[in-house]
Design an enzyme around this catalytic site. Structure first.
Site, PDB file in Angstrom:
ATOM      1  CB  VAL A 178       0.260   9.782  -3.024  1.00 34.66           C
ATOM      2  CG1 VAL A 178       0.135   8.283  -2.771  1.00 34.66           C
ATOM      3  CG2 VAL A 178      -0.733  10.533  -2.155  1.00 34.66           C
ATOM      4  CG  LEU A 219       5.445   1.599  -2.016  1.00 32.59           C
ATOM      5  CD1 LEU A 219       5.872   0.564  -3.053  1.00 32.59           C
ATOM      6  CD2 LEU A 219       4.038   2.085  -2.296  1.00 32.59           C
ATOM      7  CG  ASN A 278      -2.247   0.728   0.932  1.00 31.87           C
ATOM      8  OD1 ASN A 278      -2.360   1.492  -0.021  1.00 31.87           O
ATOM      9  ND2 ASN A 278      -3.233   0.474   1.781  1.00 31.87           N
ATOM     10  CG  HIS A 279       0.949   4.213  -2.895  1.00 35.38           C
ATOM     11  ND1 HIS A 279       2.176   4.576  -3.393  1.00 35.38           N
ATOM     12  CD2 HIS A 279       0.340   3.498  -3.868  1.00 35.38           C
ATOM     13  CE1 HIS A 279       2.305   4.121  -4.626  1.00 35.38           C
ATOM     14  NE2 HIS A 279       1.200   3.458  -4.944  1.00 35.38           N
ATOM     15  CB  THR A 280       2.635   5.892   3.525  1.00 33.74           C
ATOM     16  OG1 THR A 280       3.777   6.339   2.778  1.00 33.74           O
ATOM     17  CG2 THR A 280       2.933   4.513   4.099  1.00 33.74           C
TER      18      THR A 280
END
Length: 566
Positions: free
Chosen positions: A114, A119, A104-106
């Site tokens: 973004v 990650l 997932n991206h932070t």
């Protein structure tokens, strides 16, 4: 082209030249493929690590990155996307256009775009015999239990219980393909959507059946267990000796497990023999030459322990007999001589011989025996040869992995099971028993939580006393030094606690392995003294991590005691 989109036909219909080209393609990819696998030349396979079990295939248009470990007969149909850290069990069937996104991206810094932020990855774990329909999205951190079904178009954001059929956005339980052991009450057992989410959490005010009045359930269990303790011991007492389960031969460990259970639930020695008679027998079983306790022969008598560090059949008796005597107010009559005589070089050589990379549990078991023997010897005034104990602790400190906090390595076949279980045994006999801080406690928490997401270990029908204790104790031990990820630890403990309370069989206790419809006939699920003693300890550690241990009304004082033994 036909086989690229219908790869299940390849090995039955492809000609010899086509089969050779496929095998050459797999050789060129340099991944780990089982027999009769298929990888379409039209797939984009960019994994850092990839293992496909026999009969698994990757169809055209599939896009794979990261680390994927798949069992046998797994299918990745056209245009599937599988990225990040992913583990698939056996016979996982994934429909077309489905995405498993194990990262997932932070977005913690609003001033940074973004795509420039770090990650994160917790990974996705899918159990055995799981059908995932087309156009499904499964997000990072999700575990899908054995024999579950994910309906087409579902967006799965939370764990899916074993045997559940889920669908929708966000996905919810629609019905059960395989009902859970013991069933569920209310709408969770119906074919309509339940109020709870897939992790078992529910809205405020719901009953124990749905989210759990954990403290009340723990207290109720403890009352029931104390009321049934005598019956549990009675069923395993035959001709003056305890057996682990009815129909089995007496063992040294069974006598000790009976002492531990009676101490936990009744606060006294088993009433089947005078306490002094039990002490006398345990002390007489110690071999005066080695200080070890040999195994009992099935026809009567006792095996003589082999010299050296350590006789495999006698090793655990250093723990169980030593602590049973301690609970009965006594101790070994002799020191453990094979340890008292060992110098620093012999200790280090023994540590170096252990199979840390392939079987860290076995290596930790060896360390546990050694550390416990040192403890009993020191309690008797036998301090051993100069530098021997320091060599033990020095070696462990020097060889702990700063990345995991543990010793040993994970394996594709069972993930982090070996290093986590080995850590429990090694740390229990050394750092925990002597009241010393473990190295890298935060990394221990990280490693255990990662391991606890492995569907091969954590699903209720896969649980056994050893594997869950080896999760609970290291987390509890690390918590004495750090609050790292405390909320996650407490949440995991509550979930495992709910599972563990359901493993009890009235009048018989706990089996070593959790009972479940899929494990019927497995002897390890039959309740006995070993399973009961271990699960009672597991319950205490989980309850303490969850903040409800007072309701149990007991605290382990034997092999699994939380306090330093000194």
């Amino acid at each position: 082209m036909r086989f690229d989109y219908s790869p299940w036909l390849f090995w039955s219909e492809a000609d010899e030249d086509e089969q050779k080209r496929q095998l050459d393609l797999q050789d060129g990819l340099a991944y780990d493929f089982g027999e009769r696998c298929f990888v379409s030349a039209l797939a984009s396979v960019q994994n850092d690590q990839l293992t496909l079990g026999p009969g698994s295939y990757i169809a055209a248009g599939a896009y794979l990155t990261g680390e994927l470990r798949a069992g046998r007969d797994c299918t990745m149909n056209p245009y599937t996307v599988i990225r990040g850290s992913i583990v698939l069990g056996d016979a996982v069937r994934i429909g077309a256009h489905t995405s498993l996104l194990g990262f997932n991206h932070t977005m913690t810094d609003p001033d940074v775009e973004v795509h420039r932020q770090p990650l994160t990855s917790r990974g996705i774990r899918i159990g055995d015999d799981v059908w995932i329909g087309s156009h499904v999205v499964i997000l990072d951190g999700v575990t899908v239990g054995d024999r579950a079904v994910v309906a087409a178009g579902a967006v799965v954001t939370r764990d899916v219980p074993a045997g559940a059929v889920v669908g929708g956005n966000p996905a919810r339980i629609l019905k059960w393909r395989v009902p859970p052991a013991g069933g569920l009450s209310g709408d969770a057992a119906s074919t309509t959507q339940p109020k709870s989410d897939l992790s078992g959490k529910a809205a405020e005010g719901e009953s124990w059946d749905r989210r759990g009045d954990v403290a009340g359930a723990v207290a109720g269990f403890a009352t029931r267990a104390r009321e049934q303790a005598e019956a549990i011991l009675d069923r395993c007492f035959v001709d003056g000796l305890f057996v682990d389960r009815p129909g089995e031969a007496p063992t040294v460990r069974a006598q000790c497990d009976a002492v531990e259970i009676a101490d936990l639930l009744l606060g006294e020695a088993p009433r089947h023999l005078p306490a002094e008679a039990q002490v006398r027998r345990l002390r007489e079983w110690q071999d005066p030459d080695t200080g070890m306790v040999g195994a009992l022969r099935s026809g009567g008598g006792q095996e003589r322990p082999e010299p050296g560090l350590f006789d495999e059949a006698a090793g655990y008796h250093v723990l169980c007999v030593g602590y049973a005597l301690d609970l009965l107010g006594s101790r070994f009559p002799e020191p453990v001589r094979v340890v008292a005589a060992a110098g620093a070089e012999e200790i280090v050589a023994g540590l170096e011989r252990q199979p840390w990379r392939t079987s860290a549990w076995s290596a930790g078991h060896w360390v546990d025996i050694l550390g416990t023997a040192v403890h009993w010897n020191r309690a008797m005034g036998e301090r051993g040869r100069p530098g021997a104990t320091e060599a033990l602790f020095g070696w462990l400190l020097a060889h702990a992995d700063p990345a995991t906090g543990m010793w040993g390595s994970g394996r594709p076949v069972d993930g982090l099971l070996q290093p986590v279980n080995g850590f429990y045994r090694a740390a229990r006999g050394t750092f925990a028993q002597f009241g010393l801080p473990v190295p890298y406690p935060e990394r221990v928490v990280d490693t255990v939580l990662t391991h606890a997401a492995d569907v091969r270990v954590i699903r209720p029908e896969r649980q056994n006393a050893c594997n869950i204790l080896d999760i609970a104790h290291p987390l509890w031990l690390a918590r004495q030094q750090t609050a790292h990820r405390a909320d996650e630890v407490a949440g995991l403990a509550r979930g495992l606690l709910r599972d563990a309370l359901g493993h009890w069989t009235d009048g018989q206790g706990f089996g070593f392995r959790a009972p479940h419809p899929t494990t019927t006939g497995d002897p390890a699920t039959v309740p006995g003294l070993q399973g009961t003693e271990m699960w009672l300890a597991v319950l205490w550690y989980l309850a303490d991590l969850a903040g409800v241990a007072e309701g149990l009304g007991y605290r382990p004082r034997g092999v699994h005691r939380p306090e330093p033994a000194g």
